[in-house]
Design a protein around this motif. Structure first.
Motif, mmCIF file in Angstrom:
data_model
loop_
_atom_site.group_PDB
_atom_site.id
_atom_site.type_symbol
_atom_site.label_atom_id
_atom_site.label_comp_id
_atom_site.label_asym_id
_atom_site.label_seq_id
_atom_site.Cartn_x
_atom_site.Cartn_y
_atom_site.Cartn_z
ATOM 1 N N PRO A 1 26.645 2.681 6.706
ATOM 2 C CA PRO A 1 27.296 3.016 7.987
ATOM 3 C C PRO A 1 27.330 4.505 8.306
ATOM 4 O O PRO A 1 27.111 4.898 9.449
ATOM 5 C CB PRO A 1 28.711 2.446 7.811
ATOM 6 N N ARG A 2 27.597 5.355 7.315
ATOM 7 C CA ARG A 2 27.732 6.783 7.632
ATOM 8 C C ARG A 2 26.392 7.483 7.867
ATOM 9 O O ARG A 2 26.361 8.663 8.207
ATOM 10 C CB ARG A 2 28.498 7.503 6.519
ATOM 11 N N TYR A 3 25.291 6.758 7.701
ATOM 12 C CA TYR A 3 23.974 7.357 7.927
ATOM 13 C C TYR A 3 23.269 6.752 9.136
ATOM 14 O O TYR A 3 22.047 6.845 9.256
ATOM 15 C CB TYR A 3 23.108 7.194 6.682
ATOM 16 N N ARG A 4 24.011 6.165 10.035
ATOM 17 C CA ARG A 4 23.394 5.636 11.251
ATOM 18 C C ARG A 4 22.838 6.784 12.071
ATOM 19 O O ARG A 4 23.549 7.733 12.388
ATOM 20 C CB ARG A 4 24.435 4.883 12.080
ATOM 21 N N ARG A 5 21.565 6.704 12.408
ATOM 22 C CA ARG A 5 20.930 7.716 13.255
ATOM 23 C C ARG A 5 19.677 7.125 13.876
ATOM 24 O O ARG A 5 19.200 6.061 13.467
ATOM 25 C CB ARG A 5 20.595 8.970 12.449
ATOM 26 N N ALA A 6 19.139 7.837 14.840
ATOM 27 C CA ALA A 6 17.962 7.349 15.561
ATOM 28 C C ALA A 6 16.809 7.081 14.608
ATOM 29 O O ALA A 6 16.509 7.891 13.734
ATOM 30 C CB ALA A 6 17.546 8.367 16.621
ATOM 31 N N ASN A 7 16.186 5.923 14.772
ATOM 32 C CA ASN A 7 14.973 5.507 14.062
ATOM 33 C C ASN A 7 15.174 5.157 12.591
ATOM 34 O O ASN A 7 14.221 4.750 11.926
ATOM 35 C CB ASN A 7 13.870 6.571 14.170
ATOM 36 N N ALA A 8 16.395 5.288 12.056
ATOM 37 C CA ALA A 8 16.603 4.938 10.643
ATOM 38 C C ALA A 8 16.392 3.446 10.420
ATOM 39 O O ALA A 8 15.725 3.034 9.453
ATOM 40 C CB ALA A 8 18.002 5.354 10.202
ATOM 41 N N GLY A 9 16.942 2.615 11.296
ATOM 42 C CA GLY A 9 16.752 1.175 11.171
ATOM 43 C C GLY A 9 15.302 0.761 11.357
ATOM 44 O O GLY A 9 14.787 -0.098 10.633
ATOM 45 N N LYS A 10 14.637 1.369 12.327
ATOM 46 C CA LYS A 10 13.212 1.088 12.535
ATOM 47 C C LYS A 10 12.400 1.407 11.287
ATOM 48 O O LYS A 10 11.525 0.640 10.877
ATOM 49 C CB LYS A 10 12.678 1.921 13.702
ATOM 50 N N LEU A 11 12.679 2.566 10.694
ATOM 51 C CA LEU A 11 11.930 2.992 9.515
ATOM 52 C C LEU A 11 12.128 2.006 8.371
ATOM 53 O O LEU A 11 11.164 1.602 7.717
ATOM 54 C CB LEU A 11 12.363 4.399 9.110
ATOM 55 N N LEU A 12 13.367 1.609 8.122
ATOM 56 C CA LEU A 12 13.654 0.674 7.039
ATOM 57 C C LEU A 12 12.958 -0.671 7.247
ATOM 58 O O LEU A 12 12.472 -1.289 6.296
ATOM 59 C CB LEU A 12 15.161 0.452 6.921
ATOM 60 N N SER A 13 12.912 -1.133 8.481
ATOM 61 C CA SER A 13 12.315 -2.432 8.765
ATOM 62 C C SER A 13 10.788 -2.379 8.791
ATOM 63 O O SER A 13 10.109 -3.148 8.120
ATOM 64 C CB SER A 13 12.839 -2.965 10.097
ATOM 65 N N LYS A 14 10.231 -1.437 9.557
ATOM 66 C CA LYS A 14 8.799 -1.418 9.804
ATOM 67 C C LYS A 14 7.973 -0.897 8.631
ATOM 68 O O LYS A 14 6.798 -1.239 8.496
ATOM 69 C CB LYS A 14 8.497 -0.582 11.049
ATOM 70 N N VAL A 15 8.563 -0.069 7.771
ATOM 71 C CA VAL A 15 7.783 0.500 6.676
ATOM 72 C C VAL A 15 7.219 -0.587 5.769
ATOM 73 O O VAL A 15 6.136 -0.446 5.199
ATOM 74 C CB VAL A 15 8.638 1.512 5.869
#
Length: 369
Positions: free
Chosen positions: A128-142
């Motif tokens: 939760p404390r590291y929510r930022r732009a593109n972090a979720g995308k990176l984790l999923s798409k990588v």
């Protein structure tokens, strides 16, 4: 050039403490990372061994990545891939079927091992404390870039078990009904057992006969095939990639399992493998100021396995006529790229409307089984 904000890499032994913190933070229902240090230590060792293997086909490998904050060294989240799920321990689900001769529209849930041998993406969690732009995308798409570069390590069918409905206190409406037929264990205990218990123990725990929804309370029925509110962004991302629910749900929280063919996943199909052109950090790329490249967000990865690295950046530029990705020297160094060597990248700024809508709320936690 600005330094990398975050980078994906294979997990290391010194990440164990952070992984244990993630397992505690994620709470009941996150069955691929249970709050058990010995279990997690074995998982880390197995992941490290998996990245180092020379392979021609998938086996019991588990690839676990971490997302690292480059400025602080903090671990922001995790994401993983199980190469061939269900081979070393059964991968069981409930199959949803219409109840024969039912006039009320009730369903029957039958235990099965439909997805044995499929590759499973799992362990996605953004702290939760590291929510930022593109972090979720990176984790999923990588994961899809890694699989696209190493298809021999994975099955043709990719699945994802999505976390089902439970409340802030860890109560699952589906399990609250099922536990009356399964030893009355609480949800936190049973999800812990799902990751650590022997197959025989789990087999003895659950009823063998099919279950009818006709006997379930409304809350339990409504939970079947639905996801946890904090898992919705992760599900939307997978649906934008082409994943679909085919009627199989989790044994404990009834969360949906979704599937796709590896060669049909959007990020895999749209990724480009090309050579690298390294430029000085102070020298703009040839087409950096061209409107088509300005601030173009890309997911960039090297082509290694045990030394895999990936990030999201606007500092690189695609030169299609030369089949080159122009990369500043400091970025290339951090990703382990060499001049004339190979890289793989995926444009993120050109994602479709459905996928863009999946990221409109960047404050949400992302996690799945």
């Amino acid at each position: 050039m600005r330094g990398l904000a975050m980078i994906i890499r294979p997990i290391q032994h010194n990440d164990l403490q952070a992984l244990h913190e993630i397992a505690r933070e994620s709470g009941p229902g996150f069955t691929s990372l249970v709050d058990d240090r010995d279990y997690l230590e074995k998982k880390v060792r197995h992941a490290i061994d998996s990245f180092q293997r020379e392979l021609h086909r998938p086996g019991d490998e588990h690839y676990l990545f971490v997302l690292e904050d480059e400025a602080t060294g903090d671990i922001m989240g995790t994401t993983g891939i199980e190469a061939s799920a269900g081979d070393d321990r059964p991968l069981c689900h409930f199959r949803r079927e219409a109840e024969p001769a039912s006039r009320s529209g009730s369903e029957r849930l039958t235990r099965c091992t439909h997805y044995t041998g499929c590759t499973e993406i799992c362990s996605l969690y953004l702290r939760p404390r590291y929510r930022r732009a593109n972090a979720g995308k990176l984790l999923s798409k990588v994961r899809f870039l890694f699989m696209a570069q190493n298809p021999h390590r994975f099955s043709a069918t990719i699945i994802a078990e999505m976390r089902g409905v439970s409340d802030a206190s860890g109560q699952s409406p589906f399990w609250n009904w099922l536990k009356t037929r399964s030893g009355h264990l609480d949800f936190a205990t049973v999800t812990r057992l799902a990751g650590t218990a022997t197959p025989e123990m789990l087999d003895a725990l659950l009823p063998a006969e099919p279950l009818s929804t006709a006997t379930m309370p409304t809350e339990a029925i409504r939970a079947i095939g639905q996801v946890h509110e904090q898992t919705r962004p992760a599900l939307k991302m997978l649906e934008a990639e082409g994943f679909r629910h085919r009627g199989f749900v989790d044994l404990f929280d009834a969360g949906p399992t979704v599937e796709a063919k590896l060669n049909e996943i959007t990020s895999s199909r749209h990724s480009t493998r090309c050579r690298v052109q390294i430029i000085d950090d102070s020298m703009p790329a040839i087409t950096r100021n061209h409107p088509g490249n300005r601030d173009n967000v890309m997911l960039i990865a090297n082509t290694a396995v045990s030394d895999f690295r990936a990030t999201v950046t606007t500092a690189a530029a695609w030169l299609p006529h030369h089949n080159l990705l122009s990369v500043p020297e400091s970025l290339a160094r951090q990703l382990g790229l060499s001049d004339g060597g190979m890289t793989c990248f995926l444009p993120l700024a050109t994602t479709g409307k459905a996928e863009a809508n999946a990221h409109t709320n960047s404050s949400e936690v992302l996690y799945a089984h």
